[in-house]
Design a protein around this motif. Sequence first.
Motif, PDB file in Angstrom:
ATOM      1  N   SER A   1      35.982  37.741  33.788  1.00  0.00           N
ATOM      2  CA  SER A   1      36.592  38.726  34.410  1.00  0.00           C
ATOM      3  C   SER A   1      35.557  39.272  35.438  1.00  0.00           C
ATOM      4  N   PHE A   2      34.280  39.669  35.184  1.00  0.00           N
ATOM      5  CA  PHE A   2      33.373  40.303  36.137  1.00  0.00           C
ATOM      6  C   PHE A   2      33.115  39.224  37.332  1.00  0.00           C
ATOM      7  N   THR A   3      32.996  37.995  37.060  1.00  0.00           N
ATOM      8  CA  THR A   3      33.227  36.830  38.168  1.00  0.00           C
ATOM      9  C   THR A   3      34.190  36.968  38.996  1.00  0.00           C
TER      10      THR A   3
ATOM     11  N   GLY B   1      36.237  39.051  44.467  1.00  0.00           N
ATOM     12  CA  GLY B   1      37.145  40.030  44.847  1.00  0.00           C
ATOM     13  C   GLY B   1      36.606  40.893  45.944  1.00  0.00           C
ATOM     14  N   ALA B   2      35.378  41.362  45.287  1.00  0.00           N
ATOM     15  CA  ALA B   2      34.819  42.580  46.191  1.00  0.00           C
ATOM     16  C   ALA B   2      33.856  41.740  47.420  1.00  0.00           C
TER      17      ALA B   2
ATOM     18  N   GLY C   1      42.944  37.998  52.508  1.00  0.00           N
ATOM     19  CA  GLY C   1      43.965  38.934  51.646  1.00  0.00           C
ATOM     20  C   GLY C   1      44.466  38.052  50.561  1.00  0.00           C
ATOM     21  N   GLY C   2      45.083  36.856  50.943  1.00  0.00           N
ATOM     22  CA  GLY C   2      45.804  35.727  50.315  1.00  0.00           C
ATOM     23  C   GLY C   2      44.843  35.205  49.221  1.00  0.00           C
ATOM     24  N   MET C   3      43.519  34.770  49.566  1.00  0.00           N
ATOM     25  CA  MET C   3      42.546  34.165  48.720  1.00  0.00           C
ATOM     26  C   MET C   3      42.330  35.544  47.775  1.00  0.00           C
TER      27      MET C   3
ATOM     28  N   LEU D   1      42.783  37.192  41.822  1.00  0.00           N
ATOM     29  CA  LEU D   1      42.899  38.184  41.067  1.00  0.00           C
ATOM     30  C   LEU D   1      44.146  37.915  40.272  1.00  0.00           C
ATOM     31  N   VAL D   2      45.168  37.196  40.627  1.00  0.00           N
ATOM     32  CA  VAL D   2      46.115  36.793  39.636  1.00  0.00           C
ATOM     33  C   VAL D   2      45.855  35.796  38.780  1.00  0.00           C
ATOM     34  N   ASN D   3      45.018  34.562  39.351  1.00  0.00           N
ATOM     35  CA  ASN D   3      44.629  33.753  38.346  1.00  0.00           C
ATOM     36  C   ASN D   3      43.753  33.979  37.394  1.00  0.00           C
ATOM     37  N   GLY D   4      42.840  34.816  37.877  1.00  0.00           N
ATOM     38  CA  GLY D   4      41.660  35.332  37.104  1.00  0.00           C
ATOM     39  C   GLY D   4      42.464  36.363  35.966  1.00  0.00           C
ATOM     40  N   ALA D   5      43.362  37.002  36.208  1.00  0.00           N
ATOM     41  CA  ALA D   5      44.267  37.785  35.049  1.00  0.00           C
ATOM     42  C   ALA D   5      44.754  36.901  34.073  1.00  0.00           C
TER      43      ALA D   5
END
Length: 112
Positions: A6-8, A13-14, A48-50, A55-59
């Motif tokens: 999750s940190f990755t 994202g950042a 923004g799409g990436m 975020l969605v796939n990592g969640a």
Amino acid sequence: MSLNGSFTTIRAGAAALAATLVLGAVAPATARDQTGAIVGGLAAGVVGGMVGSALVNGANPPPPEYRPRRVVVEEPETIVVRERRGPICHYERRKEWLGDGEFTYRRVEVCE
């Protein structure tokens, strides 16, 4: 669940957000320049799409381990057939003739 993954995702994202801000600040579009606004908007949409997909796939958690389902086997019911111990008897009223025109009723035991 490991916190490392999750940190990755947050770091990725950042970094993408920072790259978008840098690209937007480097070449500001003017009113006469139409291509800069189009390229900037396109870059912002791609980044923004990436970020959104990361975020969605990592969640999503990983799929659960495979465990076979329990199998319930129903055994058939045992049917007990009992044989009769003896004849079944009951009483009936039967007509008994006394003569040509006279009769009476009598109780008679009938066994099967």
